[in-house]
Design an enzyme around this catalytic site. Structure first.
Site, short mmCIF file in Angstrom:
data_model
loop_
_atom_site.label_atom_id
_atom_site.label_comp_id
_atom_site.label_asym_id
_atom_site.label_seq_id
_atom_site.Cartn_x
_atom_site.Cartn_y
_atom_site.Cartn_z
N ARG A 151 0.82 -1.16 -0.23
CA ARG A 151 -0.03 -0.09 -0.07
C ARG A 151 0.82 1.33 0.01
NH1 ARG A 151 -5.62 -0.26 -1.23
NH2 ARG A 151 -6.01 -2.54 -0.91
N HIS A 222 -12.66 1.21 5.89
CA HIS A 222 -11.42 1.60 6.11
C HIS A 222 -11.36 3.07 5.77
CE1 HIS A 222 -11.13 0.73 1.58
NE2 HIS A 222 -10.39 1.71 1.72
#
Length: 723
Positions: A151, A222
């Site tokens: 990420r 999220h």
């Protein structure tokens, strides 16, 4: 060379040095900028003496250029670009006792990525560095070994592409009044949009919601966690936005922060304009860059499509679309009273390629049957460890895994290392979780018991026709807007080949029963089909999905002015009780197994069902799957640069336009390694498929994406279940 033919020694290269009064760390950014400007200008004045020799004049030009030259490395303490005349954020900013410089990062997808000092300050924090330990694709690397990118690099790529798009608009359309603060906010939003992801990305979200829903809590997303993590990051690391935004910015630091957090979430078309961001509604188009809620074309998808394919398959140019060219083809135009990002007409097929790539990646990579089995096993490992594994949270208090989403200190310590910790732990309470991890490492995975099948496609094609007419039987009663009832006792029998034809047939049948006297000028019928999956009324998405006998709601619209009555219909259907959900299919399989396999007791713990949806695109208003190109605006610079148009269905290429825009895959896995249990499940699943064959869509099985193998290496059909 001199006049006498002899070589002249090279002129010594000299640099302009800044005066001794270089600003100290305790001075404000505004003072720093002014001193930088005066220093560079004085150097240029000293080096451009017209009475000097030609060599000195040439050298002065070189020195002046060097004084404003950006640095390519970050370990050089000399300020990179000391100033920007338009008031853009400084390339070198003092923060506390540490001076932040502009940084250049080499990215394997986009090449050289430049980060402003504010972005550098955010990157150099423990909260952001945590993203290095989060795999972008979760457990997919168990199928595609190259899919191990993080990420962290994706976030850098999104910030880079966000900057390319907004700076292109700023350069080509100065009338938009895109300030340098706007540019910096958009880049920062792209950088931190994934801060809220947990271990193994989306798998952790599944784990947390399993725990939360079981305890009666709301679902966790999220994106909301990214907001709280950003606020915690800035506070914990004492990053003041005042130090990085231009001193002449009209927005306050709190407005800048709120704007960044809203850019992460996106703004749907027609949503009320927020008053807390310090910007006018004319800048709504900025919400289309990082998280586009209008048509889904944003820099987040552009980066992870490109990055995921390059990592998984090693392709150099996977999209068939030049991203920089696409970002340069944008223009902001006003459509239906809202400014939005539009694209040149010539990019329509390229945008279609992006959505086809999205569907293709979901089918072959993201929802690969083995990858989903691995992620489910990982999720089960975390569930078995939820009461044992703890991380340090606020005030040094221990926090359980599922509760870490409410504690930013604890959440910022989570990473993919959690499985390694469980595997290496000496705690006897983790023995069952370790056994399941051992199955993953030995590749003794949950296995499919039957090939995957598909639920009917949800299509937004109201005029789709079939080869022959279908008969519908309805029982109607009409309620007027004033509450009085005009009953129709007869059964209403109609035939149609499409939804539009069905609407017309119902209209004609009702008018023939003298309802025209009660409803003069009766308008168009809007059909609402009773969705037996979730028992909610919805618009029909496909004519084939309408049962011949089902509850039906007809909204009568008089003269297009609005709904004036409702027609309620009641009947039964062969599949009215067939709940096509994970829970419903599980119960059906258990019932079938109890009838067919008396000797084997099949339990819920022995298997699980997964319904996984693939959507080509989604309509922002109806939330139904559709062709996203239909909700994307285009312009033709050769005709009218400021005229936004939609590409009609007639202008779409039939070769590159799919017939359906969604697909729901049904996976049935066996958790048990017992051959008899596996065989019983296979037989029950096969019987279930035969029972519901009329409502399954098996067309995609003609082109399977994997070689199906049974749930055991042995032939489970040979297992005797009669004993």
């Amino acid at each position: 060379m001199s006049a006498n033919g002899m070589s002249t020694p090279p002129t010594k290269r000299r640099r302009c040095s800044f005066p001794d009064s270089w600003p100290c760390d305790d001075e404000t950014p505004e003072k720093t900028a002014r001193c930088c400007i005066s220093s560079v200008l004085s150097c240029q004045s000293l080096c451009s003496n017209k009475h000097g020799s030609d060599a000195e004049t040439e050298q002065a030009d070189v020195d002046a250029e060097d004084a404003a030259m950006p640095l390519s490395q970050t370990d050089n303490s000399t300020p990179a670009r000391a100033y920007r005349l338009e008031g853009l954020a400084l390339a070198s900013v003092s923060h506390g006792h540490q001076q932040r410089h502009q940084r250049t990062v080499c990215d394997r997808i986009h090449g050289q990525v430049i980060l402003e000092p504010l972005l550098v300050a955010v990157v150099d924090t423990p909260e952001f560095q945590r993203l290095r330990k989060l795999k972008q694709l979760g457990g997919t690397d168990h199928v595609f070994p190259g899919g191990t990118h993080s990420r962290f690099e994706h976030s850098l790529g999104v910030a880079h592409l966000a900057g390319l798009m907004v700076e292109s608009l700023q350069r080509k359309q100065p009338e938009l009044a895109i300030s340098n603060s706007d540019v910096l906010c958009v880049k920062l939003a792209g950088l931190v949009h994934d801060l809220g992801h947990g271990p193994f990305s989306h798998m952790f979200e599944t784990f947390v919601n399993r725990i939360r829903l079981a305890s009666g809590k709301s679902k966790w997303h999220h994106e909301a966690c990214s907001r709280s993590l950003l606020m915690h990051l800035l506070s914990e690391n004492q990053i003041s936005l005042d130090d990085y935004f231009p001193c002449d910015s009209a927005e306050s630091p709190s407005q800048q922060l709120e704007f960044v957090m809203m850019l992460i979430e996106g703004l749907a078309p027609g949503a009320p304009w927020p008053d807390s961001i310090g910007r006018p509604p004319a800048k709504r188009f900025l919400f289309d860059i990082v998280a586009n809620k209008r048509n889904g074309i944003d820099v987040d998808k552009l980066d992870y499509f490109h990055r995921d394919i390059a990592s998984v398959f090693g392709s150099a140019s996977p999209l068939g679309c030049d991203i920089p060219r696409l970002l340069e083809s944008v223009r902001v135009l006003s459509v239906e009273g809202e400014t939005q990002v539009c694209f040149e007409e010539k990019m329509a097929l390229n945008l279609g390629d992006i959505y086809r790539t999205r569907s293709w990646m979901h089918k072959f990579v993201y929802l690969h049957h083995t990858a989903k089995a691995v992620e489910t096993m990982m999720c089960d490992v975390l569930v078995l460890s939820k009461d044992v594994v703890e991380v340090r949270g606020m005030d040094n208090k221990p926090v359980k895994l599922a509760d870490a989403v409410e504690d930013p200190v604890a959440f910022s310590k989570l990473g993919d290392w959690i499985l390694d910790f469980i595997w290496a732990s000496c705690d006897a309470r983790l023995a069952e979780a370790q056994q399941l991890l051992a199955r993953i490492y030995r590749r003794e995975l949950y296995r499919q018991v039957v090939p995957c099948c598909n639920l009917p496609s949800r299509r937004d094609l109201s005029d789709l026709c079939i080869d022959s007419k279908r008969d519908f039987v309805l029982r109607c009663s009409v309620e007027r807007s004033n509450g009085s009832v005009a009953a129709v006792d007869e059964l209403l029998k109609v035939s149609a080949r499409s939804l539009k034809e069905l609407q017309g047939a119902v209209h004609k049948a009702l008018v023939n029963r003298s309802l025209e006297n009660d409803w003069p000028g009766l308008g168009t019928y809007q059909l609402m089909i009773f969705d037996q999956l979730d028992e909610n009324w919805r618009l029909p998405t496909s004519f084939q999905d309408v049962p011949s006998r089902a509850k039906l709601l007809l909204r009568l619209v008089k003269n297009g002015a609005g709904v004036v009555s409702e027609v309620s219909t009641f009947s039964t259907s062969a599949h009215a009780t067939a709940s096509m959900t994970e829970k419903g299919i599980t119960e059906q399989l258990l019932a079938i197994a109890s009838r067919q396999c008396q000797s084997v007791k099949l339990a819920k713990e022995d298997f699980y069902v997964q319904l996984l949806a693939i959507e080509f695109g989604k309509n922002a208003k109806t939330k139904l799957p559709c062709d996203p190109i239909q909700s994307t605006c285009f312009f033709n610079p050769k005709i009218d640069l400021d005229r936004a148009v939609f590409i009609s269905q007639e202008r779409r290429s039939v070769l590159f336009t799919p017939q359906a825009f969604s697909e729901t895959i049904v996976y049935i896995y066996s958790k048990s390694q017992d051959h008899k249990v596996c065989a019983a499940l296979r037989q029950a699943a096969g019987a279930w498929r035969r029972e519901v064959h009329g409502i399954l869509d098996d067309r995609s099985l003609a082109a399977p994406t994997n070689n199906f193998s049974p749930c055991s290496d042995d032939d489970d059909d040979d297992v005797d279940l009669s004993q």
